[in-house]
Design a protein around this motif. Structure first.
Motif, mmCIF file in Angstrom:
data_model
loop_
_atom_site.group_PDB
_atom_site.id
_atom_site.type_symbol
_atom_site.label_atom_id
_atom_site.label_comp_id
_atom_site.label_asym_id
_atom_site.label_seq_id
_atom_site.Cartn_x
_atom_site.Cartn_y
_atom_site.Cartn_z
ATOM 1 N N ARG A 173 -4.810 -0.903 9.151
ATOM 2 C CA ARG A 173 -3.560 -0.835 9.977
ATOM 3 C C ARG A 173 -2.991 0.685 9.984
ATOM 4 N NH1 ARG A 173 1.529 -0.417 7.491
ATOM 5 N NH2 ARG A 173 1.742 -1.098 5.076
ATOM 6 N N LEU A 174 -2.279 1.335 10.758
ATOM 7 C CA LEU A 174 -1.563 2.745 10.775
ATOM 8 C C LEU A 174 -0.309 2.192 10.172
ATOM 9 C CD1 LEU A 174 -2.384 3.796 14.331
ATOM 10 C CD2 LEU A 174 -3.498 4.517 12.501
ATOM 11 N N PRO A 175 0.408 3.481 9.599
ATOM 12 C CA PRO A 175 1.535 3.265 9.005
ATOM 13 C C PRO A 175 2.787 2.918 10.068
ATOM 14 C CG PRO A 175 1.087 5.564 9.185
ATOM 15 C CD PRO A 175 -0.044 4.763 9.552
ATOM 16 N N THR A 176 3.765 2.024 9.585
ATOM 17 C CA THR A 176 4.916 1.900 10.585
ATOM 18 C C THR A 176 5.783 3.178 10.666
ATOM 19 O OG1 THR A 176 6.278 1.070 8.928
ATOM 20 C CG2 THR A 176 4.693 -0.443 9.843
ATOM 21 N N LEU A 208 -2.195 6.680 -0.123
ATOM 22 C CA LEU A 208 -1.747 5.921 1.143
ATOM 23 C C LEU A 208 -2.742 5.600 2.084
ATOM 24 C CD1 LEU A 208 1.371 8.054 1.730
ATOM 25 C CD2 LEU A 208 1.478 5.524 0.912
ATOM 26 N N THR A 238 7.208 8.922 4.258
ATOM 27 C CA THR A 238 6.074 9.473 3.769
ATOM 28 C C THR A 238 6.245 11.195 3.906
ATOM 29 O OG1 THR A 238 4.808 7.629 3.714
ATOM 30 C CG2 THR A 238 3.563 9.789 3.461
ATOM 31 N N GLU A 240 -5.657 -2.413 4.600
ATOM 32 C CA GLU A 240 -5.126 -3.583 5.456
ATOM 33 C C GLU A 240 -5.486 -3.113 6.844
ATOM 34 O OE1 GLU A 240 -0.903 -2.730 4.469
ATOM 35 O OE2 GLU A 240 -0.939 -3.398 2.386
ATOM 36 N N LEU A 258 -3.726 2.165 3.685
ATOM 37 C CA LEU A 258 -3.698 1.572 4.847
ATOM 38 C C LEU A 258 -4.997 1.160 5.485
ATOM 39 C CD1 LEU A 258 -0.910 4.094 6.143
ATOM 40 C CD2 LEU A 258 -0.710 1.705 5.535
ATOM 41 N N GLU A 308 7.704 4.098 7.519
ATOM 42 C CA GLU A 308 6.587 4.347 6.612
ATOM 43 C C GLU A 308 6.154 5.752 6.760
ATOM 44 O OE1 GLU A 308 4.363 0.252 5.406
ATOM 45 O OE2 GLU A 308 3.543 1.567 6.799
ATOM 46 N N ALA A 341 0.897 -1.260 0.110
ATOM 47 C CA ALA A 341 -0.041 -0.052 0.094
ATOM 48 C C ALA A 341 0.976 1.142 0.098
ATOM 49 C CB ALA A 341 -0.925 0.157 1.320
ATOM 50 N N VAL A 342 2.036 1.273 0.401
ATOM 51 C CA VAL A 342 2.748 2.420 0.484
ATOM 52 C C VAL A 342 3.904 2.634 -0.459
ATOM 53 C CG1 VAL A 342 4.477 3.694 1.931
ATOM 54 C CG2 VAL A 342 2.483 2.118 3.257
#
Length: 315
Positions: free
Chosen positions: A274-277, A265, A284, A272, A269, A280, A91-92
């Motif tokens: 989830r939050l970005p790591t 983005l 970004t 999926e 996310l 990420e 996704a990123v």
């Protein structure tokens, strides 16, 4: 100005769907989605040509061939490449790579006709590069051998889609800034015909790989996404971008292109769950700041009458 800002944000919100649609239509393939989407886009353009304002009238033979070819390459080719990039790399990464297109176009333009001193671009280009390195290094470091191969393939396809965008943008801008430039409605309609023709040519490759495991809910979801991507994202998204480009100051409209990356983005996310790591998120932010700085630098140098990015853009 408010209408222009809303139109620009609407464009980013619509075009950002391209980064999640290929995953949302499973078990249907990205090729099936691309063919169905742009076949519908072509049909919409044909129907709109009942009104003479949408017909490619008064264009030279060269403009007709160029617009038709750009529709095949810039619409169908770009979406097919970015679709498989999303499926392979997640996704990123693909939205971030595709999001560098405005900067790449400006840099290529600066190489051809120097307008900005390169030392002024060191900071924004460095931020963009650092952001991509952080995200890609983290993703490859966490992936296993098999996943690393898929991710590298996805990164490669994202770079291909970026190259398609740049080639499209340079040719498109040359036509729209040249003598006897066509109107946005006619130019969009002509490219829609090209994209629809590309879909017809790809149809034989899609039929042998039709999805036999698709159930009723899968088919309904696929049809819904095709309607949204073909009629709304492709045509209306382009129209919104033209409105934003004409109503907003250049520096602002150029930076609004980044909204596509942000929305893409966000959609990915959310899909999926989830939050970005941390890598990420850091990567970004680095890239978004770098793109905004670069566009602002070129916009100030270009002045109000010279667009940094071509219009209409690629949905």
């Amino acid at each position: 100005m408010l209408i222009g800002i809303l139109a620009g944000l609407a464009t980013g919100a619509l075009w950002g769907l391209s980064f999640v649609a290929p995953r949302a239509v499973a078990p249907f393939s990205a090729l099936e989605l691309s063919v169905a989407r742009y076949l519908l886009f072509g049909v919409v353009c044909v129907l709109l040509m009942v009104d003479a304002r949408f017909r490619p009238l008064g264009l030279t033979r060269r403009q007709l061939l160029t617009g038709f070819g750009l529709g095949m390459l810039g619409y169908f080719g770009y979406f097919l490449a970015i679709s498989y990039a999303v499926l392979l790399a997640g996704a990123v990464v693909p939205p971030l790579i595709a999001g560098t297109a405005p900067v790449v176009l400006a840099v290529v333009g600066n190489l051809r006709e120097p307008a900005v001193r390169w030392r002024r671009l060191l900071l924004p280009l460095g931020l963009v590069a650092a952001g991509l390195v952080v995200v890609n290094a983290a993703g490859l470091g966490e992936a296993g051998p098999a996943d690393s191969g898929a991710m590298l393939a996805g990164i490669g396809l994202a770079v291909v889609s970026l190259a398609v965008w740049v080639v499209y943008g340079l040719i498109n801008a040359a036509v729209l800034r040249g003598e006897g430039a066509p109107s946005a409605l006619r130019w969009t309609g002509l490219q829609g015909l090209g994209a629809g023709t590309a879909s017809l040519l790809a149809l034989p490759f899609m039929l042998p790989g039709a999805s036999p495991a698709a159930g009723g809910e899968d088919v309904l979801r696929f049809v819904t996404w095709v309607l949204v991507m073909g009629a709304v994202v492709s045509w209306f998204g382009t129209y919104c971008w033209v409105v934003a480009s004409r109503l907003l100051p250049l520096a602002l409209s150029g930076q609004l292109i980044v909204a596509e990356t942000v929305f893409g983005l966000g959609y990915g996310l959310a899909y999926e769950h989830r939050l970005p790591t941390s890598p990420e998120l850091v990567g970004t932010l680095l890239q978004l700041v770098g793109v905004a700085l670069a566009v602002a630098i070129f916009a100030r140098r270009a002045g109000p009458g010279r667009p940094v990015t071509p219009e209409p853009g690629i949905p």
